[in-house]
Design a protein around this motif. Sequence first.
Motif: not given
Length: 339
Positions: A310-324, A326-338
């Motif tokens: 989930a963390a790796a997939f969520s990073k695809l929507f962030i325009a920087s080299d590293a993620t911005t 947090k774990p709870e935000e990651i889990k919320e974002i990826v649900i709709k892409y399952e």
Amino acid sequence: MGKVLNFGELLLRICPDPEGNWLKVNNLPFFVGGAELNVATALSLWGIPSAYMTSLPRNFLAEQLVAYVNELGIDTSKIEYQGERIGLYYLHKGKDMKNAGVIYDRSNSSFATLATGVVNWDEAFKDISWFHFSAICPALSQLTVDLCEEALIEASKRNITISIDLNFREKLWKYGKAPIDVLPSLVKYCDVVMGNVWAAEKMLGITVDEDLVDNDDKAQYLQQAERSSKLIQEQFPKCKAVANTFRFDHGQGVRYYSCLYTDQQLYVSKQYMAEKILDKVGSGDCYMAGLIYGFYQKQQVQEILDFATAAAFSKLFIASDATTLKPEEIKEIVIKYEN
């Protein structure tokens, strides 16, 4: 538990647009990164004590960069200061590091010229329980191969857990050695190995079925991942876990899933699909950080795998080299892409 020490080259990613409009507006976007710094950034954001070791010149630019890394909550006391320049690379926005258009400007950088016998490993490994590096480090020069081996020997003496990301950058291997000549002698020290089946073939000699890509069959991909993982553990008995990621690009979108082999069992993640993403750089680093995050906290294997994916997939929507995120935000974002 001590800190996670991430070891590699700090890089500046410079992003000219494909059309060349940066010349007209006199503005060239850039990001601070490097595979191991991206991992350190994610871990610090997620509450894991994180340290970073690289080599930088003594100048005002390095001072500003170290101050920036400090602000991320990362321990920079392990950094070595020597050499004359910071590594650069140029990559069009939205492309990944495997893109043919990437231009590296890393020769004779401070990190690439850091020799063995210089680092005080007693100080470097003080309060450290996990050491992470990537296959990008030994791609630079024989000097960095020797430095990596020195670090791995010293980490092993101290019973520090060691992980490696088998990320392959073809354009970096220009000093007369192929990955297969170098990586086996380094991976033998590693407890956790992350990559994909094709990287394992190129770097470790673990063969892949020739028809695998043409068939595009998820079940076959997972069978190959399990077979490759078993062979890695047979070849490198210290290895306790092998992770394989699968990212397939479809136009502007992607299909993504991964698996983790440990304790003689293959665990498979959920699959995610998106029609459009923003930036591919750093997704694998975010995955690696997710693995360390889970293992560090002694989570259940399936939980470790699901979060890393989930963390790796969520990073695809962030325009920087590293993620911005947090774990709870990651889990919320990826649900709709399952999928």
